[in-house]
Design an enzyme around this catalytic site. Structure first.
Site, mmCIF file in Angstrom:
data_model
loop_
_atom_site.group_PDB
_atom_site.id
_atom_site.type_symbol
_atom_site.label_atom_id
_atom_site.label_comp_id
_atom_site.label_asym_id
_atom_site.label_seq_id
_atom_site.Cartn_x
_atom_site.Cartn_y
_atom_site.Cartn_z
ATOM 1 N N ASN A 118 0.868 -1.177 0.000
ATOM 2 C CA ASN A 118 0.000 0.000 0.000
ATOM 3 C C ASN A 118 0.907 1.231 0.000
ATOM 4 O OD1 ASN A 118 -1.878 1.985 0.465
ATOM 5 N ND2 ASN A 118 -2.394 1.337 2.559
ATOM 6 N N TRP A 119 1.087 1.788 -1.181
ATOM 7 C CA TRP A 119 2.022 2.928 -1.306
ATOM 8 C C TRP A 119 1.461 4.213 -0.693
ATOM 9 C CZ3 TRP A 119 4.389 2.801 -6.987
ATOM 10 C CH2 TRP A 119 5.175 1.644 -7.120
ATOM 11 N N LYS A 120 0.184 4.199 -0.351
ATOM 12 C CA LYS A 120 -0.462 5.401 0.204
ATOM 13 C C LYS A 120 -0.201 6.606 -0.729
ATOM 14 C CE LYS A 120 -0.403 3.390 4.768
ATOM 15 N NZ LYS A 120 -0.307 3.581 6.216
ATOM 16 N N HIS A 137 -9.855 1.753 4.595
ATOM 17 C CA HIS A 137 -8.583 1.918 5.299
ATOM 18 C C HIS A 137 -8.776 2.898 6.459
ATOM 19 C CE1 HIS A 137 -4.444 2.887 6.213
ATOM 20 N NE2 HIS A 137 -4.122 1.750 5.617
ATOM 21 N N GLU A 195 -6.353 -4.278 10.483
ATOM 22 C CA GLU A 195 -5.368 -3.217 10.678
ATOM 23 C C GLU A 195 -5.754 -2.385 11.896
ATOM 24 O OE1 GLU A 195 -2.975 -2.382 6.845
ATOM 25 O OE2 GLU A 195 -4.454 -0.829 7.201
ATOM 26 N N GLY A 223 0.826 3.038 10.120
ATOM 27 C CA GLY A 223 1.314 4.340 9.664
ATOM 28 C C GLY A 223 2.334 5.004 10.575
ATOM 29 N N SER A 225 2.610 -1.744 10.716
ATOM 30 C CA SER A 225 4.045 -1.791 11.055
ATOM 31 C C SER A 225 4.700 -3.116 10.667
ATOM 32 C CB SER A 225 4.263 -1.519 12.550
ATOM 33 O OG SER A 225 3.723 -0.262 12.906
ATOM 34 N N GLY A 276 2.560 -0.947 4.482
ATOM 35 C CA GLY A 276 2.614 0.465 4.112
ATOM 36 C C GLY A 276 4.052 0.920 3.933
#
Ligand code: PGA
Length: 250
Positions: free
Chosen positions: A8-10, A94, A164, A170, A212, A233
């Site tokens: 997930n490149w965000k 998300h 999550e 994050g 994480s 992430g």
């Protein structure tokens, strides 16, 4: 079940050039990988890269979708557009989208919209606080029930759930989950799906862990913790770290 690793490149990286470079690096990793599904979810403007730099080992995903099918909805992206870019998965619900006001009701509309267009939702669920009284369980139950409302049993083979916990994801993460915490919630998620549908259906739905994830804990979650895959992430933005995560699943 084949393990899935979702990158997930965000909202990263910041340019086409950087995104192409990252995709090239991840392609090298994917080409060497066997028995693991690699899903890359870049921001919308970079979805085209997979069409330019084709790699059969990478399955593309998007990070969001509109509740609508098309038309006058400024700033929105339809399922058909995502499909036509060659993507197969879409992350919905998300924690970072929920924190900007996305409700279970909206997420449910997105899930239904995706299913209608034969895209596969990766539905994220997770509590903000693991209270001692176990209220987080009913919170997650409500998220699953509300977000899957109206999804027919026959479509559940296309649904993936990612657990999550908000305290683990994050830049603001407090800590990662423990394998016991994940194992408990995985059983619970299967029970909730079994209550809505049946136990056979519940066992076909992959339950991923996200929060994480790094190369040191990836094996811990996927092997000892029994996660069907990982949603990554930060460490998906560095191909060496991402390779480490994939290698840990072997
Ligand atoms: P993280 O993000 O790996 O950076 O914690 C995971 C996610 O939010 O999907």
């Amino acid at each position: 079940m084949t393990k899935i690793v979702v990158a997930n490149w965000k909202m990263n990286p910041q340019s086409v050039k950087e995104a192409e470079n990252l995709f090239k690096e991840v392609s090298k990793v994917a080409s060497k990988t066997k028995n693991t599904k690699i899903v890359v979810c870049p921001p919308f403007p970079f979805l085209f890269i997979s069409q330019k730099l084709k790699n059969k080992k990478i399955i593309m995903g998007a990070q969001n979708v509109s509740i609508d099918e098309g038309g006058s909805h400024t700033g929105e992206v339809s399922p058909d557009m995502i499909l036509s870019m060659g993507a197969h998965y879409v992350i919905v619900g998300h924690g970072e989208s929920r924190s900007r006001g996305e409700s279970n009701e909206i997420i449910n509309k997105k899930v239904l919209n995706l299913i209608k267009f034969k895209l596969s939702p990766i539905l994220c669920v997770g509590e903000s606080n693991r209270d001692k009284d176990g209220a987080y369980l009913s919170f997650v139950e409500e998220q699953i029930k509300a977000c899957l409302s109206g999804v027919p049993k026959s479509q559940m083979k296309n649904v993936t759930i990612a657990y999550e916990p908000l305290w683990a994801i994050g830049a603001g993460a407090q800590r990662e989950a423990t394998k016991e915490e994940f194992m408990e919630i995985k059983i619970f998620i299967r029970k909730v799906i079994s209550d809505i549908y049946d136990s056979k259906t519940a066992h076909t739905v992959p339950v991923l862990y996200g929060g994480s994830v790094n190369s040191l804990n990836a094996g811990y979650f996927a092997k000892e913790g029994g996660a069907d895959g990982l949603l990554v992430g930060r460490d998906s933005l560095n191909s060496k770290k991402f390779e480490g995560i994939i290698s840990a699943l072997k």
